[in-house]
Structure formats: C-alpha cells, structure tokens
Design an enzyme around this catalytic site. Structure first.
Site, mmCIF file in Angstrom:
data_model
loop_
_atom_site.group_PDB
_atom_site.id
_atom_site.type_symbol
_atom_site.label_atom_id
_atom_site.label_comp_id
_atom_site.label_asym_id
_atom_site.label_seq_id
_atom_site.Cartn_x
_atom_site.Cartn_y
_atom_site.Cartn_z
ATOM 1 N N HIS A 28 -9.343 -24.101 -42.552
ATOM 2 C CA HIS A 28 -10.655 -23.538 -42.284
ATOM 3 C C HIS A 28 -11.560 -24.350 -41.671
ATOM 4 C CE1 HIS A 28 -9.717 -19.609 -44.342
ATOM 5 N NE2 HIS A 28 -8.978 -20.197 -45.032
ATOM 6 N N ASP A 34 -14.559 -25.819 -34.851
ATOM 7 C CA ASP A 34 -14.362 -25.213 -33.501
ATOM 8 C C ASP A 34 -15.759 -24.632 -33.400
ATOM 9 O OD1 ASP A 34 -13.954 -23.746 -31.271
ATOM 10 O OD2 ASP A 34 -11.969 -23.160 -31.803
ATOM 11 N N ARG A 37 -15.927 -21.260 -30.922
ATOM 12 C CA ARG A 37 -15.447 -20.459 -31.609
ATOM 13 C C ARG A 37 -16.517 -19.731 -32.724
ATOM 14 N NH1 ARG A 37 -13.125 -18.638 -37.262
ATOM 15 N NH2 ARG A 37 -14.736 -20.055 -37.961
ATOM 16 N N GLY A 59 -11.177 -10.261 -43.510
ATOM 17 C CA GLY A 59 -10.752 -11.762 -43.519
ATOM 18 C C GLY A 59 -11.703 -12.960 -43.416
ATOM 19 N N GLU A 81 -10.931 -10.626 -48.494
ATOM 20 C CA GLU A 81 -10.225 -12.012 -48.231
ATOM 21 C C GLU A 81 -8.973 -11.839 -49.197
ATOM 22 O OE1 GLU A 81 -9.939 -14.535 -45.799
ATOM 23 O OE2 GLU A 81 -8.083 -14.808 -46.905
ATOM 24 N N GLU A 110 -5.501 -3.815 -46.536
ATOM 25 C CA GLU A 110 -5.006 -2.483 -46.512
ATOM 26 C C GLU A 110 -5.049 -1.870 -47.867
ATOM 27 O OE1 GLU A 110 -3.956 -5.337 -45.011
ATOM 28 O OE2 GLU A 110 -3.349 -4.761 -42.862
ATOM 29 N N GLU A 124 -12.461 -12.536 -37.423
ATOM 30 C CA GLU A 124 -11.920 -13.389 -36.510
ATOM 31 C C GLU A 124 -10.669 -13.334 -36.720
ATOM 32 O OE1 GLU A 124 -10.064 -15.557 -35.153
ATOM 33 O OE2 GLU A 124 -10.917 -17.699 -35.793
ATOM 34 N N GLU A 133 0.006 -13.654 -35.193
ATOM 35 C CA GLU A 133 -0.186 -13.209 -36.476
ATOM 36 C C GLU A 133 -0.380 -12.025 -36.812
ATOM 37 O OE1 GLU A 133 -3.460 -15.693 -38.380
ATOM 38 O OE2 GLU A 133 -2.824 -17.593 -37.143
ATOM 39 N N HIS A 269 -9.657 -24.236 -30.970
ATOM 40 C CA HIS A 269 -8.470 -24.865 -31.600
ATOM 41 C C HIS A 269 -7.415 -23.791 -31.283
ATOM 42 C CE1 HIS A 269 -9.615 -20.978 -33.856
ATOM 43 N NE2 HIS A 269 -8.299 -21.175 -34.603
HETATM 44 N N1 SAH Z 1 -13.834 -15.157 -40.945
HETATM 45 C C1 SAH Z 1 -13.440 -16.730 -41.307
HETATM 46 C C2 SAH Z 1 -11.976 -16.831 -41.410
HETATM 47 C C3 SAH Z 1 -10.942 -16.577 -40.285
HETATM 48 S S1 SAH Z 1 -9.323 -16.646 -40.553
HETATM 49 C C4 SAH Z 1 -13.951 -17.577 -40.291
HETATM 50 O O1 SAH Z 1 -14.185 -16.963 -39.104
HETATM 51 O O2 SAH Z 1 -14.003 -18.758 -40.440
HETATM 52 C C5 SAH Z 1 -8.638 -15.358 -40.848
HETATM 53 C C6 SAH Z 1 -8.710 -15.246 -42.412
HETATM 54 O O3 SAH Z 1 -8.253 -13.482 -42.557
HETATM 55 C C7 SAH Z 1 -7.698 -15.931 -43.304
HETATM 56 O O4 SAH Z 1 -8.638 -16.535 -44.339
HETATM 57 C C8 SAH Z 1 -6.735 -14.655 -43.877
HETATM 58 O O5 SAH Z 1 -6.297 -15.093 -44.799
HETATM 59 C C9 SAH Z 1 -7.741 -13.391 -43.804
HETATM 60 N N2 SAH Z 1 -6.725 -12.331 -43.631
HETATM 61 C C10 SAH Z 1 -5.864 -12.007 -42.881
HETATM 62 N N3 SAH Z 1 -5.340 -10.770 -42.898
HETATM 63 C C11 SAH Z 1 -5.971 -10.109 -43.951
HETATM 64 C C12 SAH Z 1 -6.039 -8.770 -44.541
HETATM 65 N N4 SAH Z 1 -4.978 -8.006 -44.107
HETATM 66 N N5 SAH Z 1 -6.580 -8.716 -45.767
HETATM 67 C C13 SAH Z 1 -7.343 -9.668 -46.123
HETATM 68 N N6 SAH Z 1 -7.478 -11.034 -45.588
HETATM 69 C C14 SAH Z 1 -6.820 -11.091 -44.696
#
Ligand code: SAH
Length: 328
Positions: A28, A34, A37, A59, A81, A110, A124, A133, A269
């Site tokens: 993070h 970044d 971003r 997320g 999250e 989900e 993001e 991913e 990044h």
């Molecule tokens: N929004 C934040 C983190 C982005 S990284 C930022 O912009 O800084 C993506 C994040 O989504 C990660 O922390 C990952 O654990 C979470 N994530 C990915 N798929 C997910 C899902 N299906 N349900 C919940 N969280 C999810």
C-alpha cells in the site's frame, strides 16, 4: 459463448497468498507513493462527480479512494476490503473523522451484501500488463449487482498500447551469459530459455515504432468474457535496428476528468511489460510493416495469472515469430 460469471473466473484463485500480499503495508505504501496513480483518482473524485452520491469502493485497501470521495461530499461510501489491511483502513478512516460517511465492509466483494444500489463504483483494480490479478472480474460483479442504471464507474475506460522495441543491450547480455556459464558454452539453449514477460521500466529510447492503441475496454458495459481477448495489430519500424520484442502499457480515463497513463518514461509502479522474442528479428529495418495478433487470457492453471500468445510477422522479409508467455 455461454456467459461466465466473475465467480467462475476467480474460482480457485483466491488462494490465501493473494489476500496475504495485500495485508502488508509495504504494497500500500508503494501504491500510495505512486503519485500519478493516486492523483489521477483524486482528480476524478471531485465534488462535481461525488457530491451527494452513494459510492462503492471495490478493494479499498487503506481507504484512500473512499476518503477522497467522502471529503468531497459523497452522501455515503461503502468500502469493501478482503485483506487484513482493512484493520488499518478502519483506524485511518476514524482518525480522519469519516467513520459516519464511510462504512467499511470486511470481506470479499462477491460474498458481502451492500444494503443499497450505488451511483458510483470506484476501484483501483489494474494489475501489471493491465489484467494481471484479474481483479476486474470482481469490479464487473459489483457493477452488475449494485450500480444504478444511470450510475458511473471510475475508471470508465482502459486501453492497451503496444510498440516494437529494439534492445540490443539485453540481447548481448543474454548471449554473453549463455556463451559462458561457469566456463561452459550453453549457447545452444539460448532460444529454449523461456523468457517471461518482463515488468520493468522500458525507456522510450528502446522503442522502434510508434505506439499503437490495440484495444479499449468500456468498463461500464464490458463483460467478464472479454477478459479473454484476441486483437490484431500492425506497426511500422522506424529505424534500421533488430526488433527484440514488444513493449505493452495501458492508460485509463475517468469521465474525461482525469487520465492515468503508464507509458514509457512515466514513473508508475506498473512500469511497462516487455515481451522479448526468443530470437530477435535481426534484419528488421525502417519501413518494415509488422503484423501481429495478441491473445491474453486468465491462465487456466491460475486465473489471477495470465497466458499470453503473441504472433508477429513481416511478410516482406518472410519473418514470423509465434510465442507463448506466462505471467505469474
Ligand atoms: N483502493 C486502494 C487499494 C488498491 S489495491 C488504493 O487505491 O490504494 C486493490 C485492493 O483490493 C487490495 O487491497 C485487495 O486486497 C482488494 N481486493 C481485491 N479483490 C477484492 C475483492 N474481490 N473483494 C474485496 N477486496 C478485494
């Protein structure tokens, strides 16, 4: 083709290590630092977009995007999250006084329930080479379940670009290594050594073609099936140099209010992704037309990884290269 559900794409992919990787503050830290971003999301989540709106942050990580929306007047933000970084997110949200505006929901997108439909989904989700991913599947799932008919998604488009690269230094380094491995000549296996796509900064001086926009995904409407995509491309070499491979990068738009690009010489990044040919196209030259097809899909063995097939040819010089790559 039968419509496949996002849960199908990610079935079996939710190995602990994926969530583990996002539990560590280090990842993070890298994303937050970044600036290109993070600022591109800040510019998108302005009052004219978020004021009085219900927002879903898929997320949320440390909660940064949720807080951009809350600070600019969102009526309510649901921040979902799965990884344990949500504990830090809860503290940060409280520390900044947004615990009444932001509801942090712990769990997988989900599997959790959001109590109402939303006006805006922000996420993001982009990975290396854009699709690594496969998190986009979770965003599409959220969109289909919770976004109002007139709702918006941020980012709203993502495009992939490619350009030819000529990187003789790398080739020479490879040749040097394999011609003298602890005093033995291994050069006969040079072309057998699989080269995975290389995620690294690709200096623009290595480009030997203009970049081509290969595909644009309309994130408001695309289906999960389109994460398996095949696109033709064509570019023209602009110098008399060997063609070593291609460089791939992406950009995203946010309702024309903000723009994020990972093109060469930008410092994100995500870097760029380089696909090197086993053997370079040595007698490539200025004016040569390269035609190709790029096929990318979530890997059968692990849907958060990617299987990529890259076909390139130059008809005039009777050169072809057909290669399969795996990103893991
Ligand atoms: N929004 C934040 C983190 C982005 S990284 C930022 O912009 O800084 C993506 C994040 O989504 C990660 O922390 C990952 O654990 C979470 N994530 C990915 N798929 C997910 C899902 N299906 N349900 C919940 N969280 C999810």
């Amino acid at each position: 083709m039968e419509e496949c559900k996002p849960t199908d794409i990610l079935a079996g992919a939710d190995s602990e290590y994926y969530w583990e990787s996002y539990s560590h503050p280090g990842i993070h830290d890298e994303m937050l630092k970044d600036r290109h971003r993070t600022l591109s999301y800040k510019r998108a989540l302005v009052p004219s977009v978020v004021k009085d709106k219900i927002v879903l942050d898929v997320g949320c990580g440390t909660g940064i995007l949720s807080m951009f929306a809350a600070r600019n007047g969102a009526k309510h933000v649901y921040a979902v999250e799965m990884s344990s970084v949500r504990k830090q997110a809860a503290e940060i949200i409280k520390l900044n006084g947004y615990e009444n505006v932001i509801t942090l929901i712990q769990g997988k997108m989900e599997e959790v329930e959001i109590p109402e439909k939303v006006d805006i989904i922000v996420s993001e989700w982009m990975g290396y080479n854009l699709m690594f991913e496969s998190m986009l599947a979770s965003v599409i799932y959220a969109r289909d379940k919770y976004l109002k008919d007139d709702g918006i998604i941020l980012p709203d488009t993502a495009s992939i670009y490619i350009a030819g690269i000529s990187d003789e230094e790398l080739l020479q380094e490879k040749e040097r290594f394999w011609s003298n491995v602890y005093g033995f000549d291994f050069s006969c296996i040079l072309s057998d050594v699989t080269v995975d796509p290389l995620v690294d900064y690709c200096d623009s001086r290595y480009l030997c073609t203009a970049p081509i926009k290969m595909i644009t995904f309309d994130l408001r409407h695309m289906s999960v099936n389109q994460m398996d995509f095949t696109v033709p491309f064509e570019f023209v070499i602009n110098r008399d140099v060997p063609l070593s491979g291609i460089c791939l990068y992406f950009d995203c738009t946010f309702l024309k209010k903000s723009y994020l690009t990972t093109k060469p010489d930008t410092n994100t990044h995500w870097k760029q992704t380089c696909f090197y040919f086993d053997l370079p196209f040595d007698n490539a030259g200025s004016g040569d037309i390269i035609k190709g097809v790029y096929h990318c899909k979530p890997a059968a063995s692990h849907p958060r990884h990617l299987d990529i097939e890259l076909k390139c040819s130059c008809e005039a010089k009777q050169w072809t290269n057909d290669q399969v790559y795996h990103m893991n």
